[in-house]
Design an enzyme around this catalytic site. Structure first.
Site, PDB file in Angstrom:
ATOM      1  N   LYS A 173     -83.961  25.355   0.489  1.00 46.20           N
ATOM      2  CA  LYS A 173     -85.323  25.756   0.121  1.00 46.20           C
ATOM      3  C   LYS A 173     -86.127  24.504  -0.226  1.00 46.20           C
ATOM      4  CE  LYS A 173     -87.309  29.890  -0.435  1.00 46.20           C
ATOM      5  NZ  LYS A 173     -87.097  31.026   0.473  1.00 46.20           N
ATOM      6  N   GLY A 204     -96.351  45.345  -5.412  1.00 47.22           N
ATOM      7  CA  GLY A 204     -96.703  44.198  -4.594  1.00 47.22           C
ATOM      8  C   GLY A 204     -97.121  44.611  -3.197  1.00 47.22           C
ATOM      9  N   GLY A 220     -98.571  42.504  -0.734  1.00 47.55           N
ATOM     10  CA  GLY A 220     -98.840  41.369   0.125  1.00 47.55           C
ATOM     11  C   GLY A 220     -98.490  41.719   1.559  1.00 47.55           C
ATOM     12  N   VAL A 243     -95.688  41.628   3.201  1.00 47.30           N
ATOM     13  CA  VAL A 243     -94.479  42.442   3.350  1.00 47.30           C
ATOM     14  C   VAL A 243     -94.686  43.826   2.743  1.00 47.30           C
ATOM     15  CG1 VAL A 243     -92.027  42.662   2.783  1.00 47.30           C
ATOM     16  CG2 VAL A 243     -92.973  40.418   3.399  1.00 47.30           C
TER      17      VAL A 243
END
Length: 356
Positions: free
Chosen positions: A80, A180, A182, A184
């Site tokens: 990452k 959430g 967003g 996705v």
């Protein structure tokens, strides 16, 4: 924190600090494990409160990518990148190109893609300096934005949990609370709505909430109310650590299954929700659709959307396999997911011991 003690405990390979003052770049690349292949993991941009917070985040996220890639059956290790900065005002061509130079210097040990706070256009800038980047906008055979495919895999994982809990994986008439909205979360709403699910939603962006209400007939609630709504499935699709001492007593669901990373604030919280009778779909198992999609770019002939989606459908079986290990070993699903990943790393690691 004692960084080398942490690295030793979880067997990290490499932690790289990247600084380019002219470009405004302050970033950290962490490569956790490359047993299965080059390490793949996205670039996250976040306005961290401290450098220590950024270090801990990249360490946790990189290790999570190792387990995600392994459990998904990909020939990839885990890594990452975190970029310290405000994605709303600190982005620039120079910043991402400078990061691309550092990635190129790793000679293929690490491949990046988009993540929280970055987008496919940012990856295009990185591409100007390195070939070790995926999920681009304009490149031939590029997979583009992985968000819709992540949502598709999450939907498959939710259905696998429903099959285990109710004997049917149909979402018709089920109530799902989604935290959430967003890229996705909103795509997941559409998949569930199209199947006949009832949606309860929240998001810090009021525009996203109103769009879900308008397009899907969703019921909107305040951010702090989503944990306690009556629902069949709670689906966290925002940031992590939302399964914790404060939220667990509020849950009124049978299943927790969503795309957010690092949903358990502490591992013990996985034990608590199991004892409460809630089936938890471990995040790195259910949200693997995006990385599976990106991996398809690296296969012979380049990206093939149909092939990628067929592979993403394996999330359903992977969730089922985790549940089976959980029942077999009488352990919570979060531990079963680790076993699934670790067994594959160990097995393929033995195969690869032969010198070529």
């Amino acid at each position: 924190m004692k960084i080398f003690d942490y690295i030793k405990k979880y067997q990290y390979e490499q932690l790289i600090f990247c600084h380019d003052p002219a470009a405004g770049l302050k970033a950290i690349i962490c490569i956790h494990d490359t047993t299965l292949g080059p390490a793949l993991g996205g670039t996250r941009m976040w306005n961290y409160a401290s450098e220590e917070e950024a270090i801990l985040d990249v360490l946790r996220l990189a290790r999570g990518m190792t387990y995600k890639n392994a459990a998904a059956g990909l020939n990839l290790g885990g890594a990452k990148t975190v970029v310290i900065g405000d994605p709303k005002k600190d982005k620039s061509e120079a910043l991402f190109r400078a990061l691309g130079r550092y990635i190129q210097g790793l000679s293929g040990r690490y491949i990046t893609a988009e993540d929280v706070g970055t987008c496919v256009e940012d990856m295009d800038y990185i591409k100007m300096e390195t070939n070790y980047v995926a999920g681009l906008t304009s490149t031939v055979h590029s997979s583009g934005d992985p968000s819709p495919v992540t949502a598709y895999g999450t939907w498959k994982g939710i259905k696998a949990c429903a099959s285990e809990t109710w004997g049917s994986d149909s979402m018709e008439g089920r109530t799902i609370a989604i935290q959430g909205l967003g890229h996705v979360g909103f795509a997941l709403c559409k998949l569930l709505h199209d199947e006949g699910a009832k949606l309860i939603v929240t998001d810090i962006n009021e525009g996203n909430v109103m769009r879900a209400v308008t397009e899907f007939g969703a019921k909107a609630v305040q951010a702090n109310e989503i944990y306690g709504v009556d629902c069949d499935i709670f689906s966290p699709c925002a940031l992590g650590a939302i399964i914790n001492d404060d939220t667990i007593p509020q849950f009124k669901c049978r299943i927790i299954a969503g795309s957010a990373n690092n949903q358990l604030k502490e591992e013990r919280h996985g034990d608590v929700i199991t004892n409460k009778g809630i089936l938890y779909a471990p995040d790195f198992i259910i949200n693997a659709g995006g990385v599976i999609n990106i991996y398809d770019e690296m296969l012979e002939g380049g990206y093939c959307p149909d092939r990628a989606l067929r592979k993403v459908e394996s999330v359903y079986g992977n969730v089922k396999q985790v549940i089976a290990i959980s029942k077999r070993d009488k352990i919570p699903t979060y531990q079963a997911a680790d076993i699934l990943a670790e067994e594959r790393i160990k097995t393929i690691g033995r195969v690869r011991k032969t010198y070529l």
